[in-house]
Design a protein around this motif. Structure first.
Motif, PDB file in Angstrom:
ATOM      1  N   TYR A   1       0.828  -1.062  -0.013  1.00  0.00           N
ATOM      2  CA  TYR A   1       0.122   0.039   0.035  1.00  0.00           C
ATOM      3  C   TYR A   1       0.864   1.253  -0.194  1.00  0.00           C
ATOM      4  O   TYR A   1       1.841   1.384   0.759  1.00  0.00           O
ATOM      5  CB  TYR A   1      -0.971   0.031   1.319  1.00  0.00           C
TER       6      TYR A   1
ATOM      7  N   GLU B   1       0.725   5.461   0.306  1.00  0.00           N
ATOM      8  CA  GLU B   1      -0.150   6.658   0.382  1.00  0.00           C
ATOM      9  C   GLU B   1      -0.028   7.681  -0.478  1.00  0.00           C
ATOM     10  O   GLU B   1       1.345   7.978  -0.799  1.00  0.00           O
ATOM     11  CB  GLU B   1       0.040   7.500   1.930  1.00  0.00           C
TER      12      GLU B   1
ATOM     13  N   ARG C   1     -15.334   2.889   3.310  1.00  0.00           N
ATOM     14  CA  ARG C   1     -14.066   3.901   2.854  1.00  0.00           C
ATOM     15  C   ARG C   1     -12.926   2.643   2.513  1.00  0.00           C
ATOM     16  O   ARG C   1     -11.857   3.426   1.917  1.00  0.00           O
ATOM     17  CB  ARG C   1     -13.650   4.660   4.225  1.00  0.00           C
ATOM     18  N   GLU C   2     -12.925   1.470   2.590  1.00  0.00           N
ATOM     19  CA  GLU C   2     -11.926   0.656   2.375  1.00  0.00           C
ATOM     20  C   GLU C   2     -11.726   0.237   1.047  1.00  0.00           C
ATOM     21  O   GLU C   2     -10.787  -0.266   0.662  1.00  0.00           O
ATOM     22  CB  GLU C   2     -12.136  -0.740   3.108  1.00  0.00           C
TER      23      GLU C   2
ATOM     24  N   SER D   1      -8.268   3.392  -0.921  1.00  0.00           N
ATOM     25  CA  SER D   1      -9.141   3.273   0.388  1.00  0.00           C
ATOM     26  C   SER D   1      -9.026   4.863   1.144  1.00  0.00           C
ATOM     27  O   SER D   1      -7.939   5.268   0.763  1.00  0.00           O
ATOM     28  CB  SER D   1      -8.954   2.373   1.120  1.00  0.00           C
TER      29      SER D   1
ATOM     30  N   THR E   1      -9.016   4.767   4.542  1.00  0.00           N
ATOM     31  CA  THR E   1      -8.869   4.363   5.705  1.00  0.00           C
ATOM     32  C   THR E   1      -8.008   5.401   6.658  1.00  0.00           C
ATOM     33  O   THR E   1      -8.170   5.166   8.059  1.00  0.00           O
ATOM     34  CB  THR E   1      -8.486   2.909   5.885  1.00  0.00           C
ATOM     35  N   SER E   2      -6.897   5.957   6.186  1.00  0.00           N
ATOM     36  CA  SER E   2      -5.938   6.569   6.870  1.00  0.00           C
ATOM     37  C   SER E   2      -6.248   8.224   7.108  1.00  0.00           C
ATOM     38  O   SER E   2      -5.143   8.849   7.510  1.00  0.00           O
ATOM     39  CB  SER E   2      -4.530   6.326   6.502  1.00  0.00           C
ATOM     40  N   SER E   3      -7.387   8.593   6.338  1.00  0.00           N
ATOM     41  CA  SER E   3      -7.461  10.057   6.171  1.00  0.00           C
ATOM     42  C   SER E   3      -8.802  10.257   6.881  1.00  0.00           C
ATOM     43  O   SER E   3      -9.908   9.749   6.628  1.00  0.00           O
ATOM     44  CB  SER E   3      -7.476  10.578   4.982  1.00  0.00           C
TER      45      SER E   3
ATOM     46  N   THR F   1      -5.298   5.804   0.136  1.00  0.00           N
ATOM     47  CA  THR F   1      -4.196   4.847   0.082  1.00  0.00           C
ATOM     48  C   THR F   1      -4.490   3.977  -1.249  1.00  0.00           C
ATOM     49  O   THR F   1      -5.486   3.745  -1.654  1.00  0.00           O
ATOM     50  CB  THR F   1      -4.128   3.750   1.417  1.00  0.00           C
TER      51      THR F   1
END
Length: 141
Positions: free
Chosen positions: A20, A22, A74-75, A106, A108-110, A138
């Motif tokens: 993955y 970003e 969101r994934e 995705s 997932t981290s934002s 991502t």
């Protein structure tokens, strides 16, 4: 012998592990007009607009749109576009351009993405932050 076996197992596992990265929308200063299109390179990612008539410069970043593949999740989905206001006031959208490579994205981290409903009553996520880095996502590569 044991260390060679450990290395071999690690390399075999790395080949099947998903990687993955970003990413984010490109900064306006990196957008160039080339052969009828606005284009940018952000890391290993290419961004491209639809064909346009006149050259211009990207004045500011407006935001981005993410379309989930299934409902509101969101994934898994697609970063649909990054939107910019040009020097002449017109709006131009750049799309993620990695030809020939299937892409899973995705959010997932934002935390800067907000759930919204588009005019067709579909769930989408929008990021209206003025900093492209805050509209991160991502990508599975």
């Amino acid at each position: 012998m044991i260390s060679q076996l450990t290395c071999l197992c690690f390399l075999a596992g790395a080949g099947i592990t998903q990687v993955y990265a970003e990413e984010s929308c490109p900064y306006p200063s990196s957008i160039k007009f080339v052969n009828g299109y606005f284009q940018a390179t952000n890391g290993r990612t290419q961004w491209k607009s639809r064909e346009v008539d006149l050259p211009d410069f990207a004045n500011s970043f407006i935001g981005a749109l993410f379309t989930p593949s299934n409902g509101k999740e969101r994934e898994n989905g697609l970063l649909d576009r990054c939107v910019y206001r040009m020097g002449n006031g017109k709006i131009v959208a750049l799309q993620y351009d990695r030809p020939g490579q299937p892409t899973t994205m995705s959010l997932t981290s934002s935390l800067h993405w907000e759930l919204a409903v588009d005019p067709l009553k579909l769930d989408v996520y929008v990021c209206l932050d003025s900093q492209p880095d805050n509209c991160a996502f991502t990508v599975e590569i």
